[in-house]
Design a protein around this motif. Structure first.
Motif, PDB file in Angstrom:
ATOM      1  N   LEU A   3       0.832  -1.204   0.000  1.00 10.17           N
ATOM      2  CA  LEU A   3       0.000   0.000   0.000  1.00 10.17           C
ATOM      3  C   LEU A   3       0.871   1.260   0.000  1.00 10.17           C
ATOM      4  O   LEU A   3       0.601   2.222  -0.732  1.00 10.17           O
ATOM      5  CB  LEU A   3      -0.932  -0.024   1.210  1.00 10.17           C
ATOM      6  N   TRP A   4       1.946   1.255   0.818  1.00 10.53           N
ATOM      7  CA  TRP A   4       2.817   2.436   0.884  1.00 10.53           C
ATOM      8  C   TRP A   4       3.532   2.663  -0.458  1.00 10.53           C
ATOM      9  O   TRP A   4       3.666   3.801  -0.906  1.00 10.53           O
ATOM     10  CB  TRP A   4       3.829   2.264   2.012  1.00 10.53           C
ATOM     11  N   GLN A   5       3.975   1.559  -1.102  1.00  8.69           N
ATOM     12  CA  GLN A   5       4.635   1.681  -2.403  1.00  8.69           C
ATOM     13  C   GLN A   5       3.662   2.210  -3.443  1.00  8.69           C
ATOM     14  O   GLN A   5       4.045   2.996  -4.329  1.00  8.69           O
ATOM     15  CB  GLN A   5       5.193   0.328  -2.838  1.00  8.69           C
ATOM     16  N   ASP A   6       2.423   1.816  -3.318  1.00  6.26           N
ATOM     17  CA  ASP A   6       1.402   2.308  -4.243  1.00  6.26           C
ATOM     18  C   ASP A   6       1.223   3.814  -4.096  1.00  6.26           C
ATOM     19  O   ASP A   6       1.073   4.546  -5.085  1.00  6.26           O
ATOM     20  CB  ASP A   6       0.081   1.584  -3.969  1.00  6.26           C
ATOM     21  N   ASN A  27      -8.979  -4.389   7.728  1.00  2.00           N
ATOM     22  CA  ASN A  27      -8.319  -4.102   9.013  1.00  2.00           C
ATOM     23  C   ASN A  27      -8.583  -2.648   9.394  1.00  2.00           C
ATOM     24  O   ASN A  27      -9.174  -1.889   8.595  1.00  2.00           O
ATOM     25  CB  ASN A  27      -6.814  -4.386   8.925  1.00  2.00           C
ATOM     26  N   PRO A  28      -8.183  -2.217  10.576  1.00  2.00           N
ATOM     27  CA  PRO A  28      -8.474  -0.834  10.985  1.00  2.00           C
ATOM     28  C   PRO A  28      -7.934   0.209  10.013  1.00  2.00           C
ATOM     29  O   PRO A  28      -8.596   1.229   9.779  1.00  2.00           O
ATOM     30  CB  PRO A  28      -7.793  -0.727  12.355  1.00  2.00           C
ATOM     31  N   LEU A  29      -6.738  -0.040   9.436  1.00  2.00           N
ATOM     32  CA  LEU A  29      -6.193   0.925   8.483  1.00  2.00           C
ATOM     33  C   LEU A  29      -7.071   0.986   7.238  1.00  2.00           C
ATOM     34  O   LEU A  29      -7.379   2.070   6.730  1.00  2.00           O
ATOM     35  CB  LEU A  29      -4.755   0.559   8.109  1.00  2.00           C
ATOM     36  N   LEU A  45      -4.831  11.166  -1.895  1.00  2.83           N
ATOM     37  CA  LEU A  45      -3.431  10.723  -1.855  1.00  2.83           C
ATOM     38  C   LEU A  45      -2.719  11.245  -0.601  1.00  2.83           C
ATOM     39  O   LEU A  45      -2.046  10.489   0.107  1.00  2.83           O
ATOM     40  CB  LEU A  45      -2.717  11.195  -3.122  1.00  2.83           C
ATOM     41  N   LEU A  46      -2.892  12.550  -0.343  1.00  2.00           N
ATOM     42  CA  LEU A  46      -2.201  13.132   0.818  1.00  2.00           C
ATOM     43  C   LEU A  46      -2.731  12.564   2.122  1.00  2.00           C
ATOM     44  O   LEU A  46      -1.971  12.264   3.050  1.00  2.00           O
ATOM     45  CB  LEU A  46      -2.348  14.654   0.797  1.00  2.00           C
ATOM     46  N   SER A  47      -4.013  12.400   2.219  1.00  5.16           N
ATOM     47  CA  SER A  47      -4.601  11.851   3.441  1.00  5.16           C
ATOM     48  C   SER A  47      -4.173  10.410   3.652  1.00  5.16           C
ATOM     49  O   SER A  47      -3.877   9.979   4.774  1.00  5.16           O
ATOM     50  CB  SER A  47      -6.125  11.943   3.386  1.00  5.16           C
ATOM     51  N   ALA A  48      -4.116   9.652   2.574  1.00  2.98           N
ATOM     52  CA  ALA A  48      -3.691   8.260   2.669  1.00  2.98           C
ATOM     53  C   ALA A  48      -2.240   8.169   3.119  1.00  2.98           C
ATOM     54  O   ALA A  48      -1.874   7.331   3.952  1.00  2.98           O
ATOM     55  CB  ALA A  48      -3.882   7.564   1.327  1.00  2.98           C
ATOM     56  N   ALA A  49      -1.387   9.029   2.544  1.00  4.30           N
ATOM     57  CA  ALA A  49       0.025   9.021   2.939  1.00  4.30           C
ATOM     58  C   ALA A  49       0.174   9.320   4.417  1.00  4.30           C
ATOM     59  O   ALA A  49       0.942   8.671   5.146  1.00  4.30           O
ATOM     60  CB  ALA A  49       0.807  10.030   2.100  1.00  4.30           C
ATOM     61  N   SER A  53       1.521   6.532   7.172  1.00  6.25           N
ATOM     62  CA  SER A  53       2.748   6.851   7.910  1.00  6.25           C
ATOM     63  C   SER A  53       2.517   6.806   9.416  1.00  6.25           C
ATOM     64  O   SER A  53       3.304   6.228  10.184  1.00  6.25           O
ATOM     65  CB  SER A  53       3.251   8.237   7.497  1.00  6.25           C
ATOM     66  N   LEU A  54       1.424   7.422   9.871  1.00  5.09           N
ATOM     67  CA  LEU A  54       1.103   7.406  11.297  1.00  5.09           C
ATOM     68  C   LEU A  54       0.833   5.988  11.792  1.00  5.09           C
ATOM     69  O   LEU A  54       1.250   5.597  12.888  1.00  5.09           O
ATOM     70  CB  LEU A  54      -0.112   8.305  11.551  1.00  5.09           C
ATOM     71  N   TYR A  55       0.170   5.185  10.960  1.00  8.42           N
ATOM     72  CA  TYR A  55      -0.145   3.801  11.335  1.00  8.42           C
ATOM     73  C   TYR A  55       1.132   2.989  11.535  1.00  8.42           C
ATOM     74  O   TYR A  55       1.268   2.223  12.488  1.00  8.42           O
ATOM     75  CB  TYR A  55      -1.023   3.177  10.237  1.00  8.42           C
TER      76      TYR A  55
END
Length: 511
Positions: A3-6, A27-29, A45-49, A53-55
């Motif tokens: 997901l992060w690479q995406d 899952n929760p994320l 995109l920004l919200s997902a990043a 990151s926080l997760y």
């Protein structure tokens, strides 16, 4: 693709060319990401990043250290200094009035106090960067300070309280400090420790440790120092020769004495002593072993004058009265009549400092302005000669330079240069005479901008007697006359002097 690479790939390519594919809400994320608005690709995109990151950070395990906890520090048997005394220390550790730090440390150690715990890291760091202060720092560290230093390699100059532990396992700096301490208490046992490890020591270790014999130097040290004259390191040989030259009864001094006797010639003209030197052909290896450099004279000093200077500096001062029944003052007059005046006077000065001869020191000090610093830098030589005198002798000598209490004091005064090198406490009488002289100078001078005097006064404040502080307000309140040419320049200087004196007075009373 993760997901992060995406997210990274989409950010690099751009949301117009690639759509971010979010995972199903398994899952929760995923549940959180499914709530994002897909109609706004950039915001998604920004919200997902940010969410991913926080997760990841929130899900990391804390780093654990499997090392066992250190043993707790033993209780201190020394009481800490008072909070007000600690404030003065904190001020100095913050680089304010830092020149007073040695005085504070000495006073606290004499009173039996230790440094408060919160000052220890800064004080230990001062010791790391200022080796001359280390002997004064150690007595006020207490158990907590030694415990703390043992956990930081940068502070390894602090040894263990166990002498054997420090001597066998401590750093070179810690062992050197230990020998400094032992030489003051038990000079023989300290030397025996050094002899026992000498052959195994590194060359740097031998250079550092042989210097500790300066403390408590005595004739029993001679056999070891004679052996050190054959060391493979030149620095060790020179230091050993320097130490032996301070022992008038040593074999090295006797060899120097024989060289003087075989080289000096006398004649009297009009009942005045004249002298000269005819140097014999010396064995190069022998004089080099005794610390004489015969090949590299300083600039503007000939080779013969250079050899004479070194031999005179290592010759017992008692020899001169044996050669001719003349006082040190007469010998200096004879030297001034010869072509070897600089070599003789400076050689005698070095000998007086090394042999702690007060009679010669008092006679030579008035000629200190002629020192060239061939063997010892001029400032160190003058300060060393002043320190040869006891506090009472020093005070009497300096006061004699003020034949009249009504003479102004400025940088041309005969006592000024000597006082700039006197880094020992002044008496209250000397302090008062100097300040009175400055007041007279300011009241009468037409050229008030004596830069040397203003700089010197600021340094004098660290050695003047703080005992005069109670009378400062009445005796020195108007030391700067109300003249525009003076007030703007000298008020700041005098205020600085009085501020230092007041601080030293309050600090001394508190400790």
């Amino acid at each position: 693709m993760s997901l992060w690479q995406d997210v990274i790939t989409t950010a690099l390519v751009g949301t117009e060319r690639r759509t971010l594919t979010l995972t199903p809400a398994t899952n929760p994320l995923g549940q959180l990401l499914s709530q994002l608005n897909p109609t706004n690709p950039e915001a998604t995109l920004l919200s997902a990043a940010g969410a991913i990151s926080l997760y990841h950070r929130a899900g990391q395990r804390a780093i654990s250290d499997n090392q066992p906890l250190p043993q707790p520090c033993l209780p201190d048997d020394k009481p800490p200094c008072s909070p007000r005394a600690a404030q003065y220390l904190k001020l100095m550790l913050q680089k304010e009035r830092v020149k007073l730090l040695p005085e504070w440390l000495t006073a606290a150690a004499t009173a039996g106090y230790r440094v408060p715990d919160y000052c220890l890291p800064e004080l230990l760091e001062v010791g790391r960067t200022s080796p001359p202060l280390r002997p004064a720092i150690l007595p006020v560290l207490g158990q907590r300070g030694r415990w703390l230093a043992a956990h930081n390699p940068d502070w390894n100059y602090v040894g263990d309280e166990d002498i054997e532990q420090t001597w066998t396992r401590g750093s070179l700096d810690a062992r050197k400090l230990l020998l400094h301490h032992l030489r003051r208490e038990h000079p023989t046992s300290a030397r025996e420790r050094l002899v026992a490890v000498w052959q195994q020591e590194s060359s740097d270790g031998r250079i550092a440790l042989v210097d500790t014999l300066q403390i408590g130097l005595n004739l029993e040290d001679e056999p070891f120092l004679e052996m050190a004259l054959d060391d493979r390191r030149q620095e060790v040989r020179r230091q050993a020769a320097h130490l032996l030259a301070q022992l008038p009864e040593s074999a090295l001094c006797q060899r120097m004495q024989q060289r003087i006797q075989s080289a000096i010639t006398f004649r009297r003209k009009r009942n005045r002593l004249h002298l000269d030197f005819i140097l014999p052909d010396y064995n190069e290896q022998e004089i080099t072993r005794d610390g004489i450099d015969s090949k590299q004279p300083p600039q503007l000093l000939g080779n013969k004058a250079w050899i004479i200077l070194q031999i005179v500096a290592a010759t017992p001062l008692s020899l001169w009265s044996e050669l001719q029944e003349e006082s040190p003052a007469e010998w200096i007059k004879a030297a001034k009549r010869s072509e070897w005046d600089h070599s003789l006077v400076e050689g005698w000065a070095v000998a007086a400092m090394g042999q702690q001869n007060t009679e010669w020191a008092e006679v030579i000090l008035p000629f200190s302005s002629t020192f060239k610093g061939y063997l010892i830098p001029q400032n160190k030589l003058i300060a060393g000669l002043i320190n040869v005198l006891s506090p009472e002798q020093r005070d009497s000598f300096l006061l004699n330079l003020f034949p009249s209490s009504k003479v102004p004091f400025d940088s041309t005064h005969p006592a000024f240069t000597l006082l700039t090198h006197c880094h020992s406490p002044w008496s209250a009488e000397l302090t008062g005479i100097v300040l009175d002289g400055v007041r007279r100078y300011l009241a009468k001078t037409d050229n008030p901008y004596d830069w040397s005097l203003s700089t010197g006064l600021k340094e004098f404040a660290y050695f003047m007697s703080p005992e005069i502080v109670p009378e400062l307000s009445t005796r020195f309140n108007n030391i700067v006359p109300e003249r525009s040419a003076l007030a703007s320049y000298w008020t700041e200087v005098i205020d600085e002097v009085l501020a230092v004196l007041n601080l030293r007075y309050e600090m001394g009373r508190e400790i």
